[in-house]
Design a protein around this motif. Sequence first.
Motif, PDB file in Angstrom:
ATOM      1  N   ARG A   1      -4.462  14.710  -1.510  1.00 48.83           N
ATOM      2  CA  ARG A   1      -4.620  14.051  -0.223  1.00 48.83           C
ATOM      3  C   ARG A   1      -4.699  12.547  -0.424  1.00 48.83           C
ATOM      4  O   ARG A   1      -5.162  12.074  -1.464  1.00 48.83           O
ATOM      5  CB  ARG A   1      -5.867  14.556   0.503  1.00 48.83           C
ATOM      6  CG  ARG A   1      -5.708  15.982   1.020  1.00 48.83           C
ATOM      7  CD  ARG A   1      -6.948  16.437   1.758  1.00 48.83           C
ATOM      8  NE  ARG A   1      -7.234  15.580   2.912  1.00 48.83           N
ATOM      9  CZ  ARG A   1      -8.328  15.714   3.668  1.00 48.83           C
ATOM     10  NH1 ARG A   1      -9.225  16.651   3.364  1.00 48.83           N
ATOM     11  NH2 ARG A   1      -8.531  14.915   4.689  1.00 48.83           N
ATOM     12  N   VAL A   2      -4.264  11.819   0.595  1.00 51.66           N
ATOM     13  CA  VAL A   2      -4.246  10.356   0.552  1.00 51.66           C
ATOM     14  C   VAL A   2      -4.785   9.830   1.876  1.00 51.66           C
ATOM     15  O   VAL A   2      -4.322  10.244   2.954  1.00 51.66           O
ATOM     16  CB  VAL A   2      -2.828   9.810   0.324  1.00 51.66           C
ATOM     17  CG1 VAL A   2      -2.817   8.282   0.426  1.00 51.66           C
ATOM     18  CG2 VAL A   2      -2.281  10.261  -1.022  1.00 51.66           C
TER      19      VAL A   2
ATOM     20  N   ARG B   1       3.169   5.952  -3.062  1.00 54.66           N
ATOM     21  CA  ARG B   1       4.313   6.633  -3.666  1.00 54.66           C
ATOM     22  C   ARG B   1       4.176   6.708  -5.187  1.00 54.66           C
ATOM     23  O   ARG B   1       4.502   7.745  -5.793  1.00 54.66           O
ATOM     24  CB  ARG B   1       5.610   5.922  -3.259  1.00 54.66           C
ATOM     25  CG  ARG B   1       5.978   6.155  -1.792  1.00 54.66           C
ATOM     26  CD  ARG B   1       7.373   5.652  -1.465  1.00 54.66           C
ATOM     27  NE  ARG B   1       7.429   4.212  -1.381  1.00 54.66           N
ATOM     28  CZ  ARG B   1       7.274   3.515  -0.254  1.00 54.66           C
ATOM     29  NH1 ARG B   1       7.032   4.133   0.889  1.00 54.66           N
ATOM     30  NH2 ARG B   1       7.376   2.194  -0.258  1.00 54.66           N
ATOM     31  N   ALA B   2       3.653   5.645  -5.810  1.00 52.96           N
ATOM     32  CA  ALA B   2       3.423   5.678  -7.256  1.00 52.96           C
ATOM     33  C   ALA B   2       2.385   6.741  -7.606  1.00 52.96           C
ATOM     34  O   ALA B   2       2.526   7.463  -8.610  1.00 52.96           O
ATOM     35  CB  ALA B   2       2.961   4.307  -7.742  1.00 52.96           C
ATOM     36  N   TYR B   3       1.359   6.852  -6.779  1.00 54.22           N
ATOM     37  CA  TYR B   3       0.329   7.882  -6.985  1.00 54.22           C
ATOM     38  C   TYR B   3       0.937   9.276  -6.907  1.00 54.22           C
ATOM     39  O   TYR B   3       0.684  10.132  -7.769  1.00 54.22           O
ATOM     40  CB  TYR B   3      -0.757   7.706  -5.928  1.00 54.22           C
ATOM     41  CG  TYR B   3      -1.700   8.876  -5.794  1.00 54.22           C
ATOM     42  CD1 TYR B   3      -2.774   9.028  -6.652  1.00 54.22           C
ATOM     43  CD2 TYR B   3      -1.502   9.847  -4.803  1.00 54.22           C
ATOM     44  CE1 TYR B   3      -3.639  10.107  -6.532  1.00 54.22           C
ATOM     45  CE2 TYR B   3      -2.361  10.920  -4.671  1.00 54.22           C
ATOM     46  CZ  TYR B   3      -3.420  11.052  -5.545  1.00 54.22           C
ATOM     47  OH  TYR B   3      -4.264  12.124  -5.427  1.00 54.22           O
TER      48      TYR B   3
ATOM     49  N   GLN C   1       0.823  -1.203   0.000  1.00 52.82           N
ATOM     50  CA  GLN C   1       0.000   0.000   0.000  1.00 52.82           C
ATOM     51  C   GLN C   1       0.861   1.258   0.000  1.00 52.82           C
ATOM     52  O   GLN C   1       0.540   2.242  -0.687  1.00 52.82           O
ATOM     53  CB  GLN C   1      -0.932  -0.016   1.215  1.00 52.82           C
ATOM     54  CG  GLN C   1      -2.038   1.027   1.147  1.00 52.82           C
ATOM     55  CD  GLN C   1      -2.994   0.893   2.311  1.00 52.82           C
ATOM     56  OE1 GLN C   1      -2.578   0.799   3.469  1.00 52.82           O
ATOM     57  NE2 GLN C   1      -4.280   0.864   2.023  1.00 52.82           N
ATOM     58  N   ALA C   2       1.960   1.242   0.741  1.00 58.84           N
ATOM     59  CA  ALA C   2       2.874   2.387   0.725  1.00 58.84           C
ATOM     60  C   ALA C   2       3.459   2.598  -0.663  1.00 58.84           C
ATOM     61  O   ALA C   2       3.608   3.743  -1.117  1.00 58.84           O
ATOM     62  CB  ALA C   2       3.985   2.186   1.755  1.00 58.84           C
TER      63      ALA C   2
ATOM     64  N   ALA D   1       2.107   5.821   7.626  1.00 56.55           N
ATOM     65  CA  ALA D   1       3.114   6.885   7.639  1.00 56.55           C
ATOM     66  C   ALA D   1       3.050   7.725   6.367  1.00 56.55           C
ATOM     67  O   ALA D   1       3.297   8.940   6.407  1.00 56.55           O
ATOM     68  CB  ALA D   1       4.504   6.275   7.809  1.00 56.55           C
ATOM     69  N   GLU D   2       2.729   7.118   5.244  1.00 59.25           N
ATOM     70  CA  GLU D   2       2.678   7.830   3.965  1.00 59.25           C
ATOM     71  C   GLU D   2       1.433   8.693   3.818  1.00 59.25           C
ATOM     72  O   GLU D   2       1.428   9.674   3.077  1.00 59.25           O
ATOM     73  CB  GLU D   2       2.737   6.838   2.807  1.00 59.25           C
ATOM     74  CG  GLU D   2       4.077   6.158   2.609  1.00 59.25           C
ATOM     75  CD  GLU D   2       5.079   7.045   1.893  1.00 59.25           C
ATOM     76  OE1 GLU D   2       4.687   8.104   1.363  1.00 59.25           O
ATOM     77  OE2 GLU D   2       6.270   6.677   1.862  1.00 59.25           O
ATOM     78  N   ALA D   3       0.344   8.325   4.492  1.00 50.40           N
ATOM     79  CA  ALA D   3      -0.948   8.976   4.286  1.00 50.40           C
ATOM     80  C   ALA D   3      -1.101  10.208   5.164  1.00 50.40           C
ATOM     81  O   ALA D   3      -0.509  10.311   6.237  1.00 50.40           O
ATOM     82  CB  ALA D   3      -2.073   8.000   4.578  1.00 50.40           C
TER      83      ALA D   3
END
Length: 340
Positions: free
Chosen positions: A242-243, A226-228, A221-222, A304-306
Amino acid sequence: MKKIGFLSFGHWSSSQGSRTRSAADALLQSVDLAVAAEELGADGAYFRVHHFAQQLASPFPLLAAIGARTQSIEIGTAVIDMRYENPLYMAEDAGSADLISGGRLQLGISRGSPEQVIDGWRHFGYEPAEGTTDADMGRRHAEVLLDVLRGEGFARPNPNPMFPNPPGLLRLEPHSMGLRDRIWWGAGSNATAVWAAQLGMNLQSSTLKDDETGQPFHVQQAEQIRAYRHAWTDAGHAHTPRVSVSRSIFPLVSNEDRAYFGRGNQGQDQIGYLDAQTRAIFGRSYADEPDRLVSQLAGDEAIAEADTLLLTIPNQLGVDYNAHVIEAILKHVAPALGWR
């Protein structure tokens, strides 16, 4: 800092232990929980949409009611299946709900997932164009929705209208300025996340996705997130996306918590199949004493990415219990992880 909201599927049933025993219960308790969550300091009240099931289905009356009862909390969906939607009618409903709430609508949409009935969208009057799939149809409906939400005129006016028209082509009304930038796409794969970025939609990534690498769910999912973000940068959009990610998280701070969620059998990812071809990975649930929960969540790469975390809740346990869960996370978990 993260925005923290809840995500409810709006189940109801007459089974033993259910405190949401009818559709009216599910709707009215959803409003009450949104009010309670706002009072606790939560940032969002989000709802899943399913058809032909004892779950929430038509979101806009509910979102409008919540918008009228609250002042600051974001109201949204995660997600609406676009295979079932007339995008023009949807734009009118969404515009109305957004205006009632003062511009707080965060509208999550997707191409859909397996439903309760076979090809349920056919009962709603929709058929994929020749040579295309139902998923293609859902994405096409989404593209039309995005287009009309820009607020540009496209319909030729009647020369003899019932009421005077403004000059030029007509747009859908009511139009809510800024709603176009608050549309989210629920992506189940890396490719659809990239597609969403190219179209300028925010990203919603839930507790399942296509198993594309065999790695743990949160790692895949992370990578999707990152690809997004790379695709968003490449597309040159002017604003920041936003994510959100969704998680089931239960701090065990009471005997009731331990009775419901303290059995320790939900700590691993699961593998399943959405259909005969699509292998999916389902993310684990988190349930533990607060200090151990903080340690576990600190290792979740996707959280952590969101920038937004949606807490999937057991809505059939009632408003008071779910408000308790939200409060426990805001009090015992979020500060220790730097989310607040």
